[in-house]
Design a protein around this motif. Structure first.
Motif, PDB file in Angstrom:
ATOM      1  N   GLY A   1       7.691   4.005   2.688  1.00 61.30           N
ATOM      2  CA  GLY A   1       6.721   4.133   3.769  1.00 61.30           C
ATOM      3  C   GLY A   1       5.714   5.241   3.540  1.00 61.30           C
ATOM      4  N   ALA A   2       6.198   6.423   3.162  1.00 58.23           N
ATOM      5  CA  ALA A   2       5.310   7.571   3.013  1.00 58.23           C
ATOM      6  C   ALA A   2       4.364   7.410   1.826  1.00 58.23           C
ATOM      7  CB  ALA A   2       6.133   8.857   2.869  1.00 58.23           C
ATOM      8  N   LEU A   3       4.866   6.884   0.709  1.00 61.44           N
ATOM      9  CA  LEU A   3       3.999   6.714  -0.462  1.00 61.44           C
ATOM     10  C   LEU A   3       2.950   5.623  -0.229  1.00 61.44           C
ATOM     11  CD1 LEU A   3       6.578   7.098  -3.375  1.00 61.44           C
ATOM     12  CD2 LEU A   3       4.990   8.801  -2.450  1.00 61.44           C
TER      13      LEU A   3
ATOM     14  N   GLY B   1       0.611  -0.802  -1.497  1.00 58.83           N
ATOM     15  CA  GLY B   1      -0.344  -1.495  -0.638  1.00 58.83           C
ATOM     16  C   GLY B   1      -1.343  -0.597   0.039  1.00 58.83           C
ATOM     17  N   GLY B   2      -0.900   0.617   0.438  1.00 55.81           N
ATOM     18  CA  GLY B   2      -1.812   1.526   1.115  1.00 55.81           C
ATOM     19  C   GLY B   2      -3.010   1.883   0.259  1.00 55.81           C
ATOM     20  N   PHE B   3      -2.788   2.031  -1.041  1.00 55.41           N
ATOM     21  CA  PHE B   3      -3.891   2.361  -1.953  1.00 55.41           C
ATOM     22  C   PHE B   3      -4.940   1.253  -1.955  1.00 55.41           C
ATOM     23  CE2 PHE B   3      -5.667   1.694  -6.234  1.00 55.41           C
ATOM     24  CZ  PHE B   3      -6.383   2.874  -6.364  1.00 55.41           C
ATOM     25  N   TRP B   4      -4.482   0.000  -2.080  1.00 56.54           N
ATOM     26  CA  TRP B   4      -5.424  -1.109  -2.140  1.00 56.54           C
ATOM     27  C   TRP B   4      -6.163  -1.292  -0.822  1.00 56.54           C
ATOM     28  CZ3 TRP B   4      -6.357  -2.109  -6.887  1.00 56.54           C
ATOM     29  CH2 TRP B   4      -5.345  -2.048  -7.838  1.00 56.54           C
ATOM     30  N   CYS B   5      -5.459  -1.107   0.288  1.00 53.52           N
ATOM     31  CA  CYS B   5      -6.087  -1.321   1.600  1.00 53.52           C
ATOM     32  C   CYS B   5      -7.145  -0.269   1.903  1.00 53.52           C
ATOM     33  CB  CYS B   5      -5.015  -1.319   2.691  1.00 53.52           C
ATOM     34  SG  CYS B   5      -3.955  -2.772   2.695  1.00 53.52           S
ATOM     35  N   THR B   6      -6.785   1.008   1.739  1.00 49.30           N
ATOM     36  CA  THR B   6      -7.766   2.054   2.031  1.00 49.30           C
ATOM     37  C   THR B   6      -8.935   1.997   1.050  1.00 49.30           C
ATOM     38  OG1 THR B   6      -6.445   3.606   0.707  1.00 49.30           O
ATOM     39  CG2 THR B   6      -6.085   3.592   3.084  1.00 49.30           C
ATOM     40  N   ASN B   7      -8.648   1.684  -0.197  1.00 52.31           N
ATOM     41  CA  ASN B   7      -9.702   1.545  -1.201  1.00 52.31           C
ATOM     42  C   ASN B   7     -10.637   0.397  -0.840  1.00 52.31           C
ATOM     43  OD1 ASN B   7     -11.165   1.959  -3.501  1.00 52.31           O
ATOM     44  ND2 ASN B   7      -9.529   1.453  -4.923  1.00 52.31           N
ATOM     45  N   TRP B   8     -10.059  -0.678  -0.337  1.00 49.22           N
ATOM     46  CA  TRP B   8     -10.847  -1.839   0.083  1.00 49.22           C
ATOM     47  C   TRP B   8     -11.812  -1.454   1.211  1.00 49.22           C
ATOM     48  CZ3 TRP B   8      -8.059  -6.973   1.848  1.00 49.22           C
ATOM     49  CH2 TRP B   8      -9.008  -8.004   2.011  1.00 49.22           C
ATOM     50  N   VAL B   9     -11.318  -0.730   2.205  1.00 45.23           N
ATOM     51  CA  VAL B   9     -12.175  -0.305   3.322  1.00 45.23           C
ATOM     52  C   VAL B   9     -13.285   0.604   2.816  1.00 45.23           C
ATOM     53  CG1 VAL B   9     -12.230   0.958   5.509  1.00 45.23           C
ATOM     54  CG2 VAL B   9     -10.280  -0.531   4.980  1.00 45.23           C
TER      55      VAL B   9
ATOM     56  N   ALA C   1      -2.460  11.870   1.902  1.00 42.33           N
ATOM     57  CA  ALA C   1      -1.521  12.078   0.796  1.00 42.33           C
ATOM     58  C   ALA C   1      -0.810  13.424   0.945  1.00 42.33           C
ATOM     59  CB  ALA C   1      -2.265  12.023  -0.540  1.00 42.33           C
ATOM     60  N   PHE C   2      -1.544  14.443   1.410  1.00 45.02           N
ATOM     61  CA  PHE C   2      -0.948  15.772   1.589  1.00 45.02           C
ATOM     62  C   PHE C   2       0.160  15.750   2.632  1.00 45.02           C
ATOM     63  CE2 PHE C   2      -0.671  19.765   3.893  1.00 45.02           C
ATOM     64  CZ  PHE C   2      -0.493  20.687   2.869  1.00 45.02           C
TER      65      PHE C   2
ATOM     66  N   CYS D   1       1.835  13.276   3.936  1.00 44.63           N
ATOM     67  CA  CYS D   1       2.948  12.373   3.638  1.00 44.63           C
ATOM     68  C   CYS D   1       3.950  13.034   2.684  1.00 44.63           C
ATOM     69  CB  CYS D   1       2.430  11.075   3.041  1.00 44.63           C
ATOM     70  SG  CYS D   1       1.658   9.979   4.244  1.00 44.63           S
ATOM     71  N   LEU D   2       3.434  13.677   1.631  1.00 43.27           N
ATOM     72  CA  LEU D   2       4.332  14.383   0.702  1.00 43.27           C
ATOM     73  C   LEU D   2       4.963  15.597   1.379  1.00 43.27           C
ATOM     74  CD1 LEU D   2       2.341  14.146  -2.650  1.00 43.27           C
ATOM     75  CD2 LEU D   2       4.305  12.795  -1.903  1.00 43.27           C
ATOM     76  N   ARG D   3       4.222  16.264   2.252  1.00 39.92           N
ATOM     77  CA  ARG D   3       4.789  17.391   3.008  1.00 39.92           C
ATOM     78  C   ARG D   3       5.964  16.923   3.859  1.00 39.92           C
ATOM     79  NH1 ARG D   3       3.848  18.850   8.416  1.00 39.92           N
ATOM     80  NH2 ARG D   3       4.282  21.045   8.914  1.00 39.92           N
ATOM     81  N   MET D   4       5.793  15.807   4.553  1.00 40.55           N
ATOM     82  CA  MET D   4       6.864  15.272   5.393  1.00 40.55           C
ATOM     83  C   MET D   4       8.089  14.934   4.550  1.00 40.55           C
ATOM     84  SD  MET D   4       6.686  11.964   7.941  1.00 40.55           S
ATOM     85  CE  MET D   4       6.166  10.862   6.601  1.00 40.55           C
ATOM     86  N   MET D   5       7.881  14.276   3.416  1.00 43.48           N
ATOM     87  CA  MET D   5       9.012  13.942   2.549  1.00 43.48           C
ATOM     88  C   MET D   5       9.718  15.200   2.051  1.00 43.48           C
ATOM     89  SD  MET D   5       7.563  10.819   0.221  1.00 43.48           S
ATOM     90  CE  MET D   5       9.020  10.899  -0.810  1.00 43.48           C
ATOM     91  N   GLY D   6       8.946  16.210   1.657  1.00 48.27           N
ATOM     92  CA  GLY D   6       9.533  17.434   1.137  1.00 48.27           C
ATOM     93  C   GLY D   6      10.354  18.175   2.173  1.00 48.27           C
ATOM     94  N   LEU D   7       9.865  18.211   3.421  1.00 56.57           N
ATOM     95  CA  LEU D   7      10.596  18.920   4.471  1.00 56.57           C
ATOM     96  C   LEU D   7      11.864  18.178   4.885  1.00 56.57           C
ATOM     97  CD1 LEU D   7       7.661  20.148   6.751  1.00 56.57           C
ATOM     98  CD2 LEU D   7       9.104  21.531   5.267  1.00 56.57           C
TER      99      LEU D   7
END
Length: 696
Positions: free
Chosen positions: A399-401, A410-418, A456-457, A459-465
């Motif tokens: 989810g976070a990645l 999928g998030g990369f392709w979707c945001t890139n598309w927009v 991206a910042f 999401c990785l912060r949440m995973m790390g904590l």
């Protein structure tokens, strides 16, 4: 499709909500598992419509009867005096969203069986969650603005009650009130817009509004921009967009955590996607370009602001709430850009595909957060560190990645598309000589790129904590055992999300084919994956997105995963970072502004009551009442007693006196009576002779 599927997909959970108190009287387990059956039946009815939207023809599976072509409008009489019918629409987008809503609703309901099992108010929870799902399905399947608004209100009321579910806590009761008030602002704007459109068009039917845009003639009165902007205001209230986004983090932090995965926010972008083709048809009228531009800018600003605030929050549900708000900003930007372009298909497909994918990604993240908070007994990210669970780890990673836009998910392709759509709009505006629109297009593109890096910042912060190394510490609480039903639901959500997330690039052409039966998408934009790659990959957006993700993700990795630097010490050592952190921690003072407005309104109301109500209106009322009392006393004493009453007594005495004298002629002597009769007869004969046998 199954018989009456467009009706039963929302009626079944509605019936389940009504019957839940009765099930509670029968047996506790019946009450707890019946909602799963009712929502599961809704999923079956929704899925049964999928083959019809692919083939373009609706067929009753039981009777074999051909019901018609897709889109299929079904209606029954409702308010006959106004010519208003209860209408549902079977078209690709509506059916897809019905499947998404009901499927996530089923996963959430199953998860809640374990998550809420010891709550003393569980009957109320099951009523609300089923009613919420029913209202949401009414929104996505309706072909009538009035019917859709009823579903819209049901969803808003349920969200308010769930935000204040544990209302004995004054803070949570306050959040319920805050949610109610903010949502009402948007709902009033939406209702006003719907009524204005009905007044000018004579119909609530969405299909009819799309086929006949005479209602757009209200631009002549200057009302077109105001009307569509009020419609958008209703959508941004539910969608938690700037400046009405601050209710969502508080509401999701106080409501039962398992409910959060089926959050109502996605109703906002769905509503705008539903009416976008109608508004695009009216784009030749004055004010529509400004409206679509405002829509895109609001979305892009929300994507950045919400992501920035999420980067400083420590409550995991507030972080995820801001992430939802940020992603919806991308959807709104895509839909706004679609309205500005000659061919709306590029932006429309980008926004709706992101809407579909993000629904499952957000559901996975919220269920994972609920899973972890249930185990550790805290919503605080700093109290979750050291929690060990393979299911939770995999779910959070996927989810976070995806949310963080890490390629090739999928998030990369979707945001890139927009972002590519934003570049296309800027280029299209430049070729037409619309340089202001071109500059604003590049501004929107830049905001979306910045938003990708910040996302991206955090999401990785949440995973790390959440998954930092070391032993688990959560305010001295021990980790609870997770019920198996929660694991099953989370694993199912993870499997669906992984399928959509990892195969997003392959699913885009199929998504395009699914929506082909929509009247405004008659051409295939992406026939295969090569077309998608040719459109997205060569764009400068791909390079800048990768750079933004790297720039945002690298410091988060160093600070919260590798832990080579202490973020607290870093903030304390740099004054600028301290001030920036405080500003974002206080949510850019937007929430404080809410409170200032509320306090100002209350203070103004008190002063108005004291000086206007008491000092002016009440005194005037008492003065008028005193004057009328004195006047009535005078009127009673002179006109009433000495005039009307005296006249009444005079007439009564006169009649009584006449009666006494007249009574004397009634002696009762027969001879006198005969004499009177003779005299009367003689008088009559004399009169006849005088008037020639005719008495006038």
């Amino acid at each position: 499709m199954l018989p009456y599927a467009p009706w039963l997909c929302w009626l079944v959970p509605l019936i389940g909500s009504v019957l839940t108190p009765l099930f509670a009287l029968v047996h506790r387990k019946l009450r707890d598992y019946a909602p799963v059956a009712f929502v599961g039946a809704s999923v079956v009815f929704s899925l049964s419509m999928i083959p019809d939207v692919f083939t373009g023809k609706a067929v009753d599976w039981v009777s074999g009867e051909a019901l018609g072509n897709i889109p299929l409008d079904r209606q029954i009489p409702w308010v006959s005096s106004l010519g208003v019918n209860l209408e549902v629409l079977v078209d690709p987008f509506n059916v897809l969203m019905a499947v998404v809503v009901s499927s996530i609703g089923l996963l959430v309901t199953l998860f809640s069986v374990g998550y809420m099992r010891r709550d003393p108010s569980l009957t109320r929870f099951w009523c609300l969650i089923q009613l919420f799902i029913a209202g949401y399905l009414m929104i996505v399947i309706a072909d009538n603005l009035l019917f859709m608004f009823i579903g819209w209100e049901i969803v808003g009321v349920c969200c308010t009650f769930l935000a204040a579910f544990w209302h004995k806590d004054p803070y949570k009761a306050h959040i319920g009130l805050k949610t109610f008030l903010v949502l009402r602002v948007g709902d009033v704007l939406l209702l006003a817009s719907i009524l204005i459109m009905y007044f000018y068009s004579g119909t609530f039917n969405l299909t009819a509004l799309g086929n006949n845009i005479d209602w757009a003639g209200l631009s002549g009165s200057g009302l077109l921009f105001i009307t569509v902007f009020m419609f958008f205001g209703g959508a941004i209230g539910k969608a938690a967009q700037f400046p009405l986004q601050e209710w969502l983090p508080d509401a999701l932090a106080t409501s039962p955590s398992s409910f959060n995965a089926v959050t109502e926010c996605l109703a906002g972008p769905f509503l705008m996607a539903r009416v976008l083709p109608i508004f695009h048809e009216a784009s030749g009228y004055g004010g529509m370009v400004s409206f679509f531009l405002v829509m895109a800018l609001v979305g892009a600003l929300t994507a950045v602001i919400s992501a920035l605030i999420a980067a400083t929050q420590i409550n995991i549900f507030k972080v995820l709430a801001y992430s939802v708000s940020s992603m919806i900003g991308y959807m709104m930007a895509a839909l706004g850009l679609a309205g500005l372009m000659a061919d709306l298909s590029w932006g429309y497909l980008a926004g709706t595909f992101l809407l579909t994918l993000d629904a499952f990604v957000s559901a996975l993240l919220f269920l994972t957060a609920a899973y972890i908070s249930y185990a550790v007994g805290s919503d605080n990210l700093h109290h979750m560190g050291g929690f060990k669970s393979r299911i939770a780890h995999r779910s959070m990673e996927v989810g976070a990645l995806a949310l963080g836009g890490i390629p090739p998910l999928g998030g990369f392709w979707c945001t890139n598309w927009v972002q590519t759509v934003a570049l296309d709009f800027a280029g299209e505006a430049g070729t037409k000589g619309q340089f202001l629109l071109m500059i604003l297009g590049y501004v929107i593109f830049a905001l979306l790129i910045i938003g990708a890096g910040i996302t991206a910042f955090f999401c990785l912060r949440m995973m790390g904590l959440v998954f930092k190394r070391g032993g688990h510490k959560s305010e001295g609480k021990t980790v609870k055992k997770i019920p198996s039903v929660m694991r099953i639901s989370l694993v199912a959500t993870l499997a669906i999300t992984m399928f959509l997330d990892f195969l997003a690039l392959l699913l885009i052409p199929s998504f395009n084919r699914l929506l082909l039966h929509l009247p405004f998408l008659r051409t295939l934009t992406f026939s295969n994956i090569v077309d998608v790659l040719i459109y997205i990959v060569p764009s400068i957006s791909t390079v800048l997105t990768c750079v933004a993700v790297a720039v945002g993700g690298y410091p988060a990795y160093q600070l919260y995963i590798a832990r080579r630097l202490d973020p607290v010490k870093l903030i304390e050592e740099h004054r600028f970072l301290t001030k920036a952190h405080d500003f974002l921690w206080k949510r850019c003072y937007i929430d404080a502004l809410y409170h200032k407005v509320a306090d100002g309104t209350i203070t103004f109301s008190r002063r108005a009551y004291r000086y206007v109500e008491i000092s002016v209106i009440d005194r005037a009322n008492y003065a008028v009442a005193s004057f009328l009392k004195r006047l009535s006393q005078i009127m009673y004493k002179y006109p009433e007693l000495k005039g009307i009453d005296a006249l009444n007594y005079f007439i009564a005495n006169l009649v009584a006196s006449f009666s006494r004298y007249f009574r004397r002629i009634h002696t009762g002597v027969l001879s006198y009576n005969m004499l009177m009769a003779f005299i009367g007869a003689a008088l009559l004969i004399v009169l006849l002779f005088l008037f020639g046998g005719y008495i006038p």
